[in-house]
Scaffold this motif. Structure first.
Motif, PDB file in Angstrom:
ATOM      1  N   GLY A  11       0.839  -1.203   0.135  1.00 41.38           N
ATOM      2  CA  GLY A  11       0.068  -0.045  -0.169  1.00 41.38           C
ATOM      3  C   GLY A  11       0.884   1.189  -0.024  1.00 41.38           C
ATOM      4  O   GLY A  11       1.672   1.455   0.938  1.00 41.38           O
ATOM      5  N   LEU A  12       0.752   2.129  -1.079  1.00 45.09           N
ATOM      6  CA  LEU A  12       1.603   3.425  -1.051  1.00 45.09           C
ATOM      7  C   LEU A  12       0.480   4.396  -0.968  1.00 45.09           C
ATOM      8  O   LEU A  12      -0.498   4.649  -1.723  1.00 45.09           O
ATOM      9  N   GLN A  13       1.088   5.514  -0.351  1.00 46.82           N
ATOM     10  CA  GLN A  13       0.369   6.808   0.028  1.00 46.82           C
ATOM     11  C   GLN A  13       1.112   7.803  -0.130  1.00 46.82           C
ATOM     12  O   GLN A  13       2.148   8.048   0.643  1.00 46.82           O
ATOM     13  N   LEU A  14       0.834   8.938  -1.074  1.00 47.82           N
ATOM     14  CA  LEU A  14       1.762  10.079  -1.344  1.00 47.82           C
ATOM     15  C   LEU A  14       0.955  11.343  -0.263  1.00 47.82           C
ATOM     16  O   LEU A  14      -0.147  11.140  -0.049  1.00 47.82           O
ATOM     17  N   SER A  15       2.050  12.097   0.241  1.00 44.10           N
ATOM     18  CA  SER A  15       1.629  13.208   0.870  1.00 44.10           C
ATOM     19  C   SER A  15       2.251  14.468   0.739  1.00 44.10           C
ATOM     20  O   SER A  15       3.436  14.049  -0.102  1.00 44.10           O
ATOM     21  N   VAL A  16       2.382  15.198   1.570  1.00 47.18           N
ATOM     22  CA  VAL A  16       3.181  16.739   1.516  1.00 47.18           C
ATOM     23  C   VAL A  16       4.232  16.521   2.709  1.00 47.18           C
ATOM     24  O   VAL A  16       3.799  16.075   3.721  1.00 47.18           O
ATOM     25  N   SER A  17       5.532  16.978   2.438  1.00 47.96           N
ATOM     26  CA  SER A  17       6.348  17.048   3.490  1.00 47.96           C
ATOM     27  C   SER A  17       6.020  18.201   4.608  1.00 47.96           C
ATOM     28  O   SER A  17       5.163  18.920   4.316  1.00 47.96           O
ATOM     29  N   ASP A  18       6.708  17.984   5.786  1.00 44.60           N
ATOM     30  CA  ASP A  18       6.488  19.009   6.716  1.00 44.60           C
ATOM     31  C   ASP A  18       6.640  20.496   6.156  1.00 44.60           C
ATOM     32  O   ASP A  18       5.826  21.467   6.645  1.00 44.60           O
ATOM     33  N   ASP A  19       7.725  20.714   5.517  1.00 40.99           N
ATOM     34  CA  ASP A  19       7.952  22.143   5.011  1.00 40.99           C
ATOM     35  C   ASP A  19       7.193  22.481   3.703  1.00 40.99           C
ATOM     36  O   ASP A  19       7.282  23.719   3.185  1.00 40.99           O
ATOM     37  N   LYS A  20       6.157  21.526   3.238  1.00 38.35           N
ATOM     38  CA  LYS A  20       5.440  21.746   2.191  1.00 38.35           C
ATOM     39  C   LYS A  20       6.145  22.084   0.801  1.00 38.35           C
ATOM     40  O   LYS A  20       5.727  22.383  -0.108  1.00 38.35           O
TER      41      LYS A  20
END
Length: 425
Positions: A296-305
């Motif tokens: 299962g792969l999920q993309l997101s945004v890093s903490d610094d955006k």
């Protein structure tokens, strides 16, 4: 008596409007632009001149991105939570679906140590009338706009762009690629901002399930400015996308985890779409990640955006359904330290079960502090926690009992205020 009061009130309003006109427009705008969204909505009722100024597109964008840092509520760091409790839940690819919804809450929280509630959001009831599925999901957020989709697990075509701060929403027209027009398919959508045209766009990537060996993947884009869908044709590089695969919007570009195929092999890449150029491209996955149908792969945004993050979990997949609650399940957290540079992929942590009854179910998003928002299953109860990746200690946030939970960066804005076709509620 009522007539006298009406006349008196009208005189006061005329005097105030005359006084308002006596100040240079630049001064009035400089004052108004410092106010919160809630205050500005009230100001639209003060006089016609103020209303005309506030609903002007140039003011809306200037308020969203002021050239001067004001000490006001626009600088608050916020996170949007969407959570649902109910029964008969199942995990469909990376998406939890609640068949019988008991309680559904949209809330905005301060992204601080206390994680206290900033506001609860009233959802437009009219949007719920024609669901094809039991509930909508949050696809993404951008500049105070929330993109909602009714597309998992059944084929449905209810897509909404919603601004809860001003209680307005736009329902998108039916897309061009549907079951009726193309037969079975897997599809995922992304939502973001095209800075070159000041336009917000929804992109839909669709892998058709036809009988040919070469299964085509098509794409279409919706423009909020024009209110229409436009076909983008076949996606290049050729790839296959999971149903409702997660998307991440960073640096003007949308990202999806997809599978590519050669004559002898299958492999993962990150499919990208530049909203300004309207061109597809790709970013490599970490080299260590090999194709696995149970992954299962999920993309997101890093903490610094400024870059992307990847949440990876081996799944026990049976047909299309996955089990996120296995006692032996682990969760890997990756971040691309330098956007676009393959060598900068870094595994931050591997989260193992904390015992036979404590399992990290899913990662929601990073926080500004660098901590990670996670859904934790402790015994039979699910808890929202914040994990410090350095100390590897997590803190309970006092939110529990929800089988579905997502988190996204959020900020309030006036967007949609100038759209005549936006529905108010």
């Amino acid at each position: 008596m009522d007539n006298i009061q009406d006349i008196t009130q009208a005189i006061h309003e005329l005097k105030f409007e005359a006084m308002a006109h006596s100040f240079p427009e630049e001064i009035i705008q400089n004052i108004l632009i410092r106010l919160s969204v809630k205050s500005l909505i009230k100001c639209t009722s003060v006089c016609k001149a103020w209303r005309s100024m506030i609903i002007n597109q140039s003011f809306i964008h200037a308020h969203l991105n002021p050239t001067v840092d004001f000490d006001n509520q626009n600088d608050i760091d916020l996170l949007l939570l969407h959570r649902i409790s109910g029964s008969n839940s199942l995990n469909y690819y990376q998406n939890t679906v609640i068949n019988k919804v008991k309680d559904e809450v949209h809330s905005v929280h301060h992204d601080n140590r206390a994680f206290d509630v900033y506001s609860k959001i009233e959802f437009p009831i009219s949007a719920k009338k024609n669901y094809g599925n039991s509930h909508l999901r949050v696809v993404g957020t951008c500049d105070g706009l929330i993109c909602l989709a009714d597309d998992v697990p059944s084929y449905a075509y209810n897509f909404i762009i919603w601004n809860p701060a001003i209680k307005k929403s736009v329902t998108l027209p039916r897309p061009g690629i549907t079951y009726q027009t193309h037969g079975g398919y897997d599809a995922s959508i992304g939502f973001g901002f095209d800075a070159s045209t000041n336009d917000y766009k929804v992109v839909r990537v669709v892998t058709l399930m036809d009988d040919d060996d070469e299964t085509p993947t098509l794409a279409e884009v919706y423009s909020l400015a024009t209110g229409t869908w436009t076909s983008l044709g076949c996606v290049s590089p050729a790839c296959l996308i999971d149903k409702a695969a997660s998307s991440a919007f960073v640096n003007g570009v949308l990202h999806w985890p997809v599978v590519c195929q050669t004559d002898v092999d299958f492999y993962y890449i990150i499919l990208t779409f530049d909203l300004g150029k309207e061109v597809f491209s790709q970013i490599p996955m970490p080299k260590i990640i090999q194709l696995d149908v149970n992954l299962g792969l999920q993309l997101s945004v890093s903490d610094d955006k400024k870059s992307i993050a990847l949440f990876m979990r081996p799944n026990n997949r049976e047909d299309f359904y996955v089990d996120y609650g296995r006692e032996d399940s682990v969760l890997d957290i990756w971040v691309m330290k330098e956007y676009g540079r393959e060598e900068s992929w870094t595994k931050l942590i591997t989260l193992n079960p904390q015992g036979p009854e404590t399992i990290f179910l899913s990662a929601l998003c990073f926080r500004k502090s660098g901590e990670l928002l996670l859904l934790l299953k402790e015994k039979e109860r699910q808890e929202l926690v914040s994990l410090d990746l350095v100390s590897e200690q997590f803190k309970l946030l006092g939110i529990s009992g929800y089988k579905y939970c997502t988190g996204h960066f959020y900020k309030e804005s006036l967007l949609l205020l100038d759209k005549s076709h936006a529905e108010s509620y």
